[in-house]
Write an enzyme that holds these catalytic residues in place. Structure first.
Site, mmCIF file in Angstrom:
data_model
loop_
_atom_site.group_PDB
_atom_site.id
_atom_site.type_symbol
_atom_site.label_atom_id
_atom_site.label_comp_id
_atom_site.label_asym_id
_atom_site.label_seq_id
_atom_site.Cartn_x
_atom_site.Cartn_y
_atom_site.Cartn_z
ATOM 1 N N GLU A 13 -2.767 10.619 -10.783
ATOM 2 C CA GLU A 13 -2.491 10.377 -12.092
ATOM 3 C C GLU A 13 -3.681 9.538 -12.619
ATOM 4 O O GLU A 13 -3.829 8.258 -12.053
ATOM 5 C CB GLU A 13 -1.065 9.828 -12.613
ATOM 6 C CG GLU A 13 -1.160 9.745 -14.074
ATOM 7 C CD GLU A 13 0.231 8.996 -14.390
ATOM 8 O OE1 GLU A 13 0.717 9.407 -15.402
ATOM 9 O OE2 GLU A 13 1.022 8.586 -13.454
ATOM 10 N N ASN A 63 -4.454 11.971 11.590
ATOM 11 C CA ASN A 63 -4.198 12.048 13.134
ATOM 12 C C ASN A 63 -5.040 13.026 13.581
ATOM 13 O O ASN A 63 -5.313 13.921 13.246
ATOM 14 C CB ASN A 63 -2.677 12.575 13.071
ATOM 15 C CG ASN A 63 -1.402 11.881 12.693
ATOM 16 O OD1 ASN A 63 -1.525 10.541 12.957
ATOM 17 N ND2 ASN A 63 -0.566 12.322 11.807
ATOM 18 N N GLU A 104 -3.625 3.635 1.942
ATOM 19 C CA GLU A 104 -3.881 3.673 3.382
ATOM 20 C C GLU A 104 -4.031 5.250 3.641
ATOM 21 O O GLU A 104 -3.010 6.212 3.596
ATOM 22 C CB GLU A 104 -2.635 3.323 4.314
ATOM 23 C CG GLU A 104 -2.811 3.543 5.724
ATOM 24 C CD GLU A 104 -1.544 3.155 6.499
ATOM 25 O OE1 GLU A 104 -1.363 3.752 7.566
ATOM 26 O OE2 GLU A 104 -0.750 2.412 5.999
ATOM 27 N N HIS A 155 2.900 11.191 -7.027
ATOM 28 C CA HIS A 155 1.594 10.945 -7.158
ATOM 29 C C HIS A 155 1.004 9.408 -7.063
ATOM 30 O O HIS A 155 1.848 8.647 -6.974
ATOM 31 C CB HIS A 155 1.214 11.354 -8.638
ATOM 32 C CG HIS A 155 2.053 10.709 -9.573
ATOM 33 N ND1 HIS A 155 3.039 10.872 -9.994
ATOM 34 C CD2 HIS A 155 1.633 9.609 -10.309
ATOM 35 C CE1 HIS A 155 3.438 10.156 -11.069
ATOM 36 N NE2 HIS A 155 2.527 9.173 -11.227
ATOM 37 N N HIS A 193 0.798 -1.196 -0.061
ATOM 38 C CA HIS A 193 0.140 -0.026 0.084
ATOM 39 C C HIS A 193 0.823 1.341 -0.068
ATOM 40 O O HIS A 193 1.920 1.073 0.216
ATOM 41 C CB HIS A 193 -0.871 0.036 1.094
ATOM 42 C CG HIS A 193 -0.424 -0.057 2.405
ATOM 43 N ND1 HIS A 193 -0.091 -0.968 3.194
ATOM 44 C CD2 HIS A 193 0.278 1.288 3.193
ATOM 45 C CE1 HIS A 193 0.592 -0.630 4.292
ATOM 46 N NE2 HIS A 193 0.911 0.569 4.274
ATOM 47 N N ARG A 214 -1.283 11.100 4.544
ATOM 48 C CA ARG A 214 -2.115 11.795 5.484
ATOM 49 C C ARG A 214 -3.088 12.571 4.917
ATOM 50 O O ARG A 214 -3.023 13.216 3.629
ATOM 51 C CB ARG A 214 -1.111 12.578 6.202
ATOM 52 C CG ARG A 214 0.003 11.859 6.949
ATOM 53 C CD ARG A 214 0.880 12.541 7.798
ATOM 54 N NE ARG A 214 2.183 11.666 8.213
ATOM 55 C CZ ARG A 214 2.317 10.838 9.267
ATOM 56 N NH1 ARG A 214 1.153 10.510 9.697
ATOM 57 N NH2 ARG A 214 3.166 10.259 9.370
#
Length: 146
Positions: A123, A66, A62, A80, A5, A9
Site C-alpha cells: 500500500e 529459502n 526482512e 499488506h 520488522h 518470503r
C-alpha cells in the site's frame, strides 16, 4: 514494545530486489546467508528510515529466501505492507514505467496498491493531504487484486 520488522518470503532474490530496491526505492541494509539453515535474509529500509534502521535495526522489512524451492501462495492472506510517499503520482508513474502493474490506482490522490513479484500487497499512501485527483489516475480502473 517496539516494532522491528516484517518478514516476507521471496522466491527470487534478483526479482525481489529489483522490485523493492530499484523500483520501489528501498535500501538494502544487510544480507546474511545461513548455510546450515539453507536460507538468506535480506533486510531493507525505506529511504527515510535508513538512519533509524542503522541505529535501531528497525523499522525494516526482512526478505527471506529459502534455498530449497517452495510454492509461495496466498500473498493477499498476508495482508499488506504500507509506505508513506512524497508524491504518489510520481511514484506510481515510475513503477508503471518500470513494468509494475498498479492494481489499485491513486484515483483519490491518497492511496494506491501494487504487488511484489511474490504477490505481497504494497500500500502506498500520500504523505500529508491527498493530492488533487488527476488523469490518467482519476479514471483508471483497478487491475487484478491487491
Amino acid at each position: 514494545m517496539e516494532y522491528l520488522h516484517t518478514m516476507v518470503r521471496i522466491s527470487d532474490i534478483e526479482a525481489s530486489l529489483d522490485f523493492y530496491c530499484n523500483k520501489l526505492g528501498m535500501v538494502e541494509m544487510s544480507r546474511t546467508e545461513v548455510e546450515k539453515g539453507r536460507f538468506t535474509l535480506i533486510f531493507l529500509a525505506a529511504p527515510d528510515d535508513v538512519e533509524r534502521a542503522r541505529e535501531n535495526k528497525a523499522p525494516m522489512i526482512e526478505l527471506t529466501w529459502n534455498w530449497d524451492p517452495e510454492p509461495l501462495e496466498g500473498g493477499r492472506n498476508f495482508g499488506h505492507l504500507a509506505y508513506r510517499v512524497d508524491d504518489i503520482y510520481a511514484l506510481c508513474q515510475r513503477l508503471m514505467d518500470a513494468g509494475v502493474t498498479i492494481n489499485r490506482p491513486p484515483r483519490d490522490g491518497h492511496m494506491a496498491f501494487v504487488r511484489s513479484p511474490d504477490g505481497i500487497s504494497i500500500e502506498l499512501l500520500q504523505k500529508g493531504e491527498a493530492l488533487e485527483p488527476r488523469e490518467p489516475w482519476a479514471s483508471m480502473e483497478n487491475t487484478g487484486t491487491w
